[in-house]
Motif scaffolding. Structure first.
Motif, PDB file in Angstrom:
ATOM      1  N   TYR A 181       0.842  -1.186   0.000  1.00 52.36           N
ATOM      2  CA  TYR A 181       0.000   0.000   0.000  1.00 52.36           C
ATOM      3  C   TYR A 181       0.880   1.240   0.000  1.00 52.36           C
ATOM      4  O   TYR A 181       2.019   1.221   0.470  1.00 52.36           O
ATOM      5  CB  TYR A 181      -0.907   0.043   1.239  1.00 52.36           C
ATOM      6  N   SER A 220      -2.142  12.902   5.044  1.00 49.01           N
ATOM      7  CA  SER A 220      -3.558  13.287   5.181  1.00 49.01           C
ATOM      8  C   SER A 220      -4.474  12.532   4.225  1.00 49.01           C
ATOM      9  O   SER A 220      -5.548  13.032   3.858  1.00 49.01           O
ATOM     10  CB  SER A 220      -3.730  14.799   4.952  1.00 49.01           C
ATOM     11  N   GLN A 221      -4.053  11.350   3.812  1.00 48.81           N
ATOM     12  CA  GLN A 221      -4.920  10.488   2.999  1.00 48.81           C
ATOM     13  C   GLN A 221      -4.874   9.072   3.550  1.00 48.81           C
ATOM     14  O   GLN A 221      -3.950   8.699   4.283  1.00 48.81           O
ATOM     15  CB  GLN A 221      -4.483  10.477   1.538  1.00 48.81           C
ATOM     16  N   GLY A 222      -5.869   8.270   3.165  1.00 46.45           N
ATOM     17  CA  GLY A 222      -5.843   6.871   3.553  1.00 46.45           C
ATOM     18  C   GLY A 222      -4.905   6.078   2.662  1.00 46.45           C
ATOM     19  O   GLY A 222      -4.559   6.509   1.560  1.00 46.45           O
ATOM     20  N   PRO A 223      -4.456   4.908   3.123  1.00 46.61           N
ATOM     21  CA  PRO A 223      -3.597   4.060   2.292  1.00 46.61           C
ATOM     22  C   PRO A 223      -4.304   3.662   0.993  1.00 46.61           C
ATOM     23  O   PRO A 223      -5.530   3.537   0.952  1.00 46.61           O
ATOM     24  CB  PRO A 223      -3.360   2.835   3.175  1.00 46.61           C
ATOM     25  N   PHE A 248      -4.141   0.844  -2.201  1.00 44.26           N
ATOM     26  CA  PHE A 248      -3.604  -0.425  -2.675  1.00 44.26           C
ATOM     27  C   PHE A 248      -2.763  -0.206  -3.925  1.00 44.26           C
ATOM     28  O   PHE A 248      -3.172   0.493  -4.862  1.00 44.26           O
ATOM     29  CB  PHE A 248      -4.768  -1.372  -2.973  1.00 44.26           C
ATOM     30  N   LEU A 296      -5.249  -6.816   8.074  1.00 47.37           N
ATOM     31  CA  LEU A 296      -4.066  -6.047   7.699  1.00 47.37           C
ATOM     32  C   LEU A 296      -3.348  -5.535   8.929  1.00 47.37           C
ATOM     33  O   LEU A 296      -3.964  -4.953   9.804  1.00 47.37           O
ATOM     34  CB  LEU A 296      -4.458  -4.860   6.816  1.00 47.37           C
ATOM     35  N   PHE A 332      -0.472  -3.005   9.590  1.00 50.45           N
ATOM     36  CA  PHE A 332       0.430  -2.007   9.034  1.00 50.45           C
ATOM     37  C   PHE A 332       1.542  -1.727  10.024  1.00 50.45           C
ATOM     38  O   PHE A 332       1.288  -1.352  11.148  1.00 50.45           O
ATOM     39  CB  PHE A 332      -0.319  -0.702   8.759  1.00 50.45           C
ATOM     40  N   ARG A 350     -13.454  15.628   7.406  1.00 46.35           N
ATOM     41  CA  ARG A 350     -12.000  15.517   7.379  1.00 46.35           C
ATOM     42  C   ARG A 350     -11.398  15.900   8.725  1.00 46.35           C
ATOM     43  O   ARG A 350     -10.399  15.316   9.148  1.00 46.35           O
ATOM     44  CB  ARG A 350     -11.410  16.436   6.297  1.00 46.35           C
ATOM     45  N   TYR A 351     -12.004  16.883   9.372  1.00 42.91           N
ATOM     46  CA  TYR A 351     -11.532  17.337  10.675  1.00 42.91           C
ATOM     47  C   TYR A 351     -12.726  17.495  11.606  1.00 42.91           C
ATOM     48  O   TYR A 351     -13.792  17.949  11.181  1.00 42.91           O
ATOM     49  CB  TYR A 351     -10.788  18.679  10.562  1.00 42.91           C
ATOM     50  N   TYR A 400     -10.402   1.814  11.364  1.00 42.94           N
ATOM     51  CA  TYR A 400      -9.063   1.804  11.946  1.00 42.94           C
ATOM     52  C   TYR A 400      -8.795   3.161  12.583  1.00 42.94           C
ATOM     53  O   TYR A 400      -9.397   4.165  12.231  1.00 42.94           O
ATOM     54  CB  TYR A 400      -7.993   1.626  10.858  1.00 42.94           C
ATOM     55  N   GLN A 431      -5.171   5.514  13.246  1.00 40.89           N
ATOM     56  CA  GLN A 431      -3.754   5.571  12.909  1.00 40.89           C
ATOM     57  C   GLN A 431      -3.085   6.596  13.798  1.00 40.89           C
ATOM     58  O   GLN A 431      -3.471   7.764  13.824  1.00 40.89           O
ATOM     59  CB  GLN A 431      -3.554   5.949  11.435  1.00 40.89           C
ATOM     60  N   LEU A 439      -1.549   1.420  11.738  1.00 40.41           N
ATOM     61  CA  LEU A 439      -3.013   1.330  11.730  1.00 40.41           C
ATOM     62  C   LEU A 439      -3.450   0.188  12.635  1.00 40.41           C
ATOM     63  O   LEU A 439      -2.894  -0.901  12.583  1.00 40.41           O
ATOM     64  CB  LEU A 439      -3.534   1.044  10.316  1.00 40.41           C
ATOM     65  N   MET A 449      -6.268   9.890  14.024  1.00 43.35           N
ATOM     66  CA  MET A 449      -6.780   9.837  12.659  1.00 43.35           C
ATOM     67  C   MET A 449      -7.585   8.548  12.531  1.00 43.35           C
ATOM     68  O   MET A 449      -7.071   7.464  12.832  1.00 43.35           O
ATOM     69  CB  MET A 449      -5.627   9.840  11.660  1.00 43.35           C
ATOM     70  N   LEU A 486      -9.687   5.995  10.082  1.00 44.37           N
ATOM     71  CA  LEU A 486      -9.791   5.591   8.683  1.00 44.37           C
ATOM     72  C   LEU A 486     -10.826   4.497   8.518  1.00 44.37           C
ATOM     73  O   LEU A 486     -10.845   3.528   9.270  1.00 44.37           O
ATOM     74  CB  LEU A 486      -8.436   5.078   8.179  1.00 44.37           C
ATOM     75  N   GLN A 535      -8.196  -3.784   0.544  1.00 43.38           N
ATOM     76  CA  GLN A 535      -9.098  -2.853   1.199  1.00 43.38           C
ATOM     77  C   GLN A 535      -8.943  -1.472   0.578  1.00 43.38           C
ATOM     78  O   GLN A 535      -7.844  -1.034   0.258  1.00 43.38           O
ATOM     79  CB  GLN A 535      -8.818  -2.809   2.702  1.00 43.38           C
ATOM     80  N   PHE A 538      -9.562   2.499   1.144  1.00 44.89           N
ATOM     81  CA  PHE A 538      -9.660   3.413   2.282  1.00 44.89           C
ATOM     82  C   PHE A 538     -10.247   4.766   1.900  1.00 44.89           C
ATOM     83  O   PHE A 538     -10.053   5.255   0.779  1.00 44.89           O
ATOM     84  CB  PHE A 538      -8.275   3.657   2.889  1.00 44.89           C
ATOM     85  N   GLY A 539     -10.929   5.381   2.869  1.00 40.81           N
ATOM     86  CA  GLY A 539     -11.295   6.777   2.761  1.00 40.81           C
ATOM     87  C   GLY A 539     -10.099   7.654   3.111  1.00 40.81           C
ATOM     88  O   GLY A 539      -9.011   7.140   3.436  1.00 40.81           O
ATOM     89  N   ASP A 540     -10.287   8.956   3.070  1.00 36.38           N
ATOM     90  CA  ASP A 540      -9.184   9.876   3.337  1.00 36.38           C
ATOM     91  C   ASP A 540      -9.012  10.197   4.814  1.00 36.38           C
ATOM     92  O   ASP A 540      -8.118  10.956   5.177  1.00 36.38           O
ATOM     93  CB  ASP A 540      -9.362  11.161   2.539  1.00 36.38           C
TER      94      ASP A 540
END
Lengths: 114, 113
Positions: free
Chosen positions: A36, A41-44, A46, A102, A104, B9-10, B35, B37, B43, B88, B90, B102, B104-106
């Motif tokens: 990944y 500021s973003q998600g992982p 793939f 998963l 990480f 986002r926040y 999750y 992080q 995570l 954070m 996720l 998987q 993921f969102g941001d």
């Protein structure tokens, strides 16, 4: 779950090929290897997944030797936008619901310089 | 492309508040995940759902609950927010099967004051 070990950080320059190696000595027979990418500021996201030998897609290649105790993610001709954290994961099939649990780790911070 | 959307986002909340984090996916995935992080900890899985109204605890479920009333929506609830839940968060979704990646969102950066 198989533990993975990868370098904490790497530096490269635009246009170079980057190879990130991951060790997973205790990989189980049914485990797949997945990579990944995560930007700040973003998600992982793939990138690629494989079981053995070589897998290639439009983004990267994944090389897995016969003993499967390590794997190498290869990024051809990196650009500044490839600066990110790269995670190597060894998937463990969890029977309940059939999902890939998963784990990480810290990942490898790749910095691409002009 | 799979789209996983997290509602905020926040977010800033106060200690003791009940906090809802919402996640919606548009690919009809059976599996959804929450999750958190944190620096140095990677995570960590809080909860997992493999079907509507079905849920399983992950590695760190204490202080959290989840709700999945519709297939596309998975909510994380902090029953009484505490400062150690600043993190954070996720959300992710996937098809069933041990090799399915998987998506993921941001993320939602939640601060509890």
């Amino acid at each position: 779950l198989a533990k993975t070990t990868q370098p904490i950080s790497m530096d490269s320059y635009e246009g170079q090929e980057v190879n990130i190696t991951c060790s997973h000595n205790n990989i189980a027979t049914n485990d797949y290897i997945t990579w990944y990418q995560q930007f700040p500021s973003q998600g992982p996201r793939f990138i690629i997944q494989g079981y053995k030998t070589k897998v290639t897609n439009e983004v990267a290649s994944l090389f897995i030797p016969a003993d499967r105790k390590s794997s190498t993610l290869s990024l051809p001709r990196v650009s500044l936008s490839d600066t990110a954290v790269y995670y190597c994961l060894v998937g463990d099939r969890v029977r309940s619901g059939g999902y890939n649990k998963l784990i990480f780790g810290a990942g490898t911070r790749l910095a691409v310089h002009p | 492309d799979v789209k996983v959307t997290q509602s905020s986002r926040y977010l800033v909340k106060r200690t003791g508040e009940k906090v809802f984090l919402e996640c919606v996916q548009d690919m009809d995935h059976e599996n959804m995940f929450w999750y958190r992080q944190d620096p140095g900890l990677g995570l960590r899985l809080i909860y997992f759902s493999y079907d509507v109204k079905m849920k399983e605890k992950g590695d760190i479920p204490e202080g959290y609950s989840v709700s999945r009333e519709k297939k596309e929506r998975f909510s994380l609830i902090l029953e009484s927010a505490s400062t150690n839940q600043t993190s954070m968060y996720l959300c992710a979704s996937s098809l069933p099967g041990g090799t399915q990646p998987q998506h993921f969102g941001d993320g939602t950066r939640l601060s509890i004051l």
